[in-house]
Design an enzyme around this catalytic site. Structure first.
Site, PDB file in Angstrom:
ATOM      1  N   CYS A  84      15.227  29.679 -20.817  1.00  0.00           N
ATOM      2  CA  CYS A  84      15.034  30.235 -19.480  1.00  0.00           C
ATOM      3  C   CYS A  84      14.626  29.103 -18.554  1.00  0.00           C
ATOM      4  CB  CYS A  84      14.002  31.362 -19.478  1.00  0.00           C
ATOM      5  SG  CYS A  84      12.300  30.820 -19.700  1.00  0.00           S
ATOM      6  N   HIS A  91      33.394  59.666 -29.669  1.00  0.00           N
ATOM      7  CA  HIS A  91      32.949  59.478 -31.044  1.00  0.00           C
ATOM      8  C   HIS A  91      31.632  60.210 -31.245  1.00  0.00           C
ATOM      9  CE1 HIS A  91      31.187  56.251 -28.632  1.00  0.00           C
ATOM     10  NE2 HIS A  91      30.178  56.238 -29.483  1.00  0.00           N
TER      11      HIS A  91
END
Length: 672
Positions: free
Chosen positions: A424, A591
């Site tokens: 980061c 699904h």
């Protein structure tokens, strides 16, 4: 490395701004402990410090008396106000902190070489001695200049020094060049920065006098969510604020960016009125942001709903205005931006104002964000990749079904993955948290041979196998480690990309007990065993006219193929109630739920094409694929399907197909 999983480039201008801002902040961040130490010593031991004020109350001394009228012993000596001793406060702010920054900057510019740090420190000392204000800005100039110039000078005679004379040349060249830079710093840099600091202070005073300082939030808050928070706070406000704190005992500048109120107000609104994963993860994020001080945790929430910038801007402006009204501020930077750090650095006279600034800024941010979130009626974007990523985010984890539909979204490695870096901007807050989450997932998967660490992007080297970054920082990470696999995330706490990384490690580290089951070739999946998609499960003229009927039709084909029990079809309807399975580009993939896994006998796919698209929650579904995934065997075919439905020519071929064999031919024709 064969490919990368990254977000599209978001423009070079912001990357360059981030790099410059990060360069400035990276000179301060490694030394933030020294700033905190100075702030604590100041808060406790100066004449208006906490211990001094407590002593006045205990011994019935009135505040404001001349210090010569009473003696607190070591307290007054440490604070440097006993008239005899210099104390610690002054020397630390005048000499120690600037020299540390200069040393760090010089070392950074000389590729982490101590030699560059030493010359940078010498150059900084010249600027320190040549000015009457703390030389933080001077250190940020002279330190990097010393390291960079020493590196260039050393390159002139690199490899040309006779053996036995290397130490002599190196030591004297560093000493001589350091002396020259110290003189330059004394006569030039010190005077220049002193004038600059004076001008900057006048600007701040003008904004305060004209009650305009709250307008700074209009620029600060948007810049923060673009990961310029450390650049703004430690690259700009810390040097200016420290100078003001030396003169006035406190500075409002320390709270313009670091106030945790706007962020906690926004997260509270998401916790109460958000949706899906954002709502579920907001409470944990709120604790991390408010108590832990990691402000990066709320940036993805703003990026998810950019209109909420209005909330944090108004919240930030409210906090600044409150501190102006109460004439409150901090003695030193609150790093990290935690409520604990804020209170520790608040003088006694500012404690009420600082606390109210946090409370009121959080309240305003919460109220505005709540209105925005409650009024939000937006629908998902009709884009395959976006809709698939949104579906996974709502589930809170990677799906074996939808994850495979992120066409090209999963990275592929050609060698074992042994080291992973979560990077980061600063390498401290968000990356530490993300690395912790990912490390646990990697370890739970049985890969003790893989290391997962967090680093600042500026410290990345091109010797790492895989790099994970926030999607707004990926471009910068790729510049530092171009040979690595790059995976972009948009949520630090529960990104489905973490599961993709684990699966990638499973696939690449095929050694010993951790070796994954070999994946069957596509041909075997289509023509041999198992028959994931057989001709009998392909219908080119679907009869359903609505979403529920289409789910029933696709589910019935799975039952007839022997892939699932009849109860699985009901689970497909249940799944649709919680999360839409419309993927975009005319494709839906209904699904079952995770709880219905027991109803799956073997992996299977059904394919239904509709001459007139079915209305799928307001979206036209022309192709409906029923999915039943018992394992990973179906992932290869799903990857091919994903490529098909991002290719207009392939979709046209499926639309024109006249037989099941032609459908299979189109799906088989796509090669990895």
């Amino acid at each position: 490395m064969a490919s990368t999983a990254t977000a599209p480039s978001r423009g070079g201008a912001r990357v360059h701004v981030q790099r410059f801002g990060t360069f400035l902040s990276n000179m301060v961040l490694p030394n933030i402990g020294a700033f905190i130490a100075w702030g604590l010593i100041t808060a406790l031991f100066i004449q208006a410090g906490w211990i001094t004020l407590i002593g006045e109350k205990l011994f019935d001394k009135k505040p404001g008396l001349d210090p010569g009228q009473y003696d607190y012993g070591f307290v007054s000596q440490l604070g440097g106000w006993d008239g005899v001793h210099g104390g610690i406060v002054g020397p630390m702010i005048t000499y120690l902190l600037p020299v540390l920054i200069g040393y760090t900057g010089g070392r950074m510019m000389y590729n982490d070489n101590i030699r560059g740090g030493v010359v940078g420190a010498i150059a900084t000392m010249g600027a320190v001695a040549g000015a009457s204000v703390p030389m933080f800005l001077g250190a940020m100039i002279m330190g990097p200049l010393g390291g960079w110039s020493m590196k260039k000078i050393d390159a002139i005679w690199d490899g040309k020094i006779k053996p036995g004379f290397e130490m002599l040349v190196n030591n004297f060249s560093a000493g001589i060049w350091g002396m020259i830079l110290a003189i330059v710093g004394f006569f030039v840099a010190g005077q220049f920065v002193e004038k600059f600091s004076e001008g900057a202070g006048n600007v701040v005073d003008f904004l305060v006098d004209k009650n305009l300082l709250p307008l700074a939030s209009v620029f600060v808050e948007p810049a923060k969510v673009l990961f310029l928070n450390n650049a703004i706070n430690h690259g700009v406000f810390t040097p200016l604020g420290t100078t003001e704190a030396v003169e006035k005992g406190k500075s409002i500048l320390f709270l313009i960016e670091a106030n945790p109120g706007p962020g906690v107000g926004l997260l509270l609104a998401f916790a109460l009125f958000g949706k899906g994963l954002a709502k579920a993860s907001a409470p944990g994020a709120m604790l991390i942001q408010f108590v832990g001080g990691i402000h990066e945790i709320y940036f993805p929430f703003v990026l998810m709903k950019p209109v909420t910038l209005v909330a944090v801007i108004c919240g930030g402006a409210t906090g600044v205005a409150t501190n102006m009204v109460f004439d409150s501020g901090l003695r030193a930077p609150a790093a990290p931006g935690s409520i604990i750090a804020v209170w520790l650095q608040a003088p006694a006279s500012s404690f009420v104002g600082v606390t109210l600034s946090v409370i009121l800024s959080a309240t305003v941010s919460f109220l505005i964000a709540s209105v925005i979130l409650k009024a939000d009626r937006s629908e998902a974007v009709d884009d395959l990749a976006h809709a698939t990523a949104q579906m996974e985010a709502n589930k809170g984890k990677a799906s074996s079904v939808s994850g495979a539909l992120l066409g090209g979204g999963t990275a592929v490695a050609t060698k074992e993955i042994r080291n992973i870096v979560f990077a980061c901007d600063a390498g401290m807050g968000s990356s530490a948290m993300g690395a912790s989450v990912l490390r646990k997932k990697i370890q739970d998967a049985g890969h003790g041979e893989v290391t997962v660490v967090n680093k600042a992007i500026s410290n990345l080297r091109d010797d790492v196998d895989l790099v994970v970054t926030h999607q707004d920082l990926t471009d910068r990470a790729k510049q530092k480690a171009p040979s690595a696999i790059h995976v972009s995330v948009d949520n630090f706490m529960a990104s489905p990309k973490y599961d993709e990384v684990v699966e990638l490690v499973n696939q690449s580290n095929s050694v010993g007990a951790n070796a994954p089951k070999a994946e069957a070739p596509l041909g075997a999946l289509v023509d041999g065993e198992p028959d994931v998609l057989s001709p009998s499960s392909i219908v080119l003229g679907g009869t359903a006219r609505d979403r529920d009927s289409a789910i029933e039709e696709a589910g019935r084909l799975l039952v007839e193929a022997g892939s699932v029990d009849p109860s699985y079809v009901a689970a497909m309807h249940e799944r649709e109630k919680s999360v839409s399975t419309f993927m975009g580009n005319g494709l839906a993939i209904p699904h079952g739920t995770n709880e219905a896994k027991g109803a799956i006998r073997r992996t299977g796919i059904s394919f239904v094409r509709y001459d007139e698209p079915v209305d799928w929650n307001g979206k036209p579904a022309e192709f409906v694929l029923g999915i039943a995934g018992a394992g990973n065997d179906h992932l290869a075919l799903l990857s091919k399907i994903a490529e098909v439905f991002t290719d207009k020519d392939r979709v046209a071929q499926l639309r024109a197909a006249r037989s099941a064999d032609e459908v299979l031919e189109v799906l088989e024709g796509v090669r990895a």
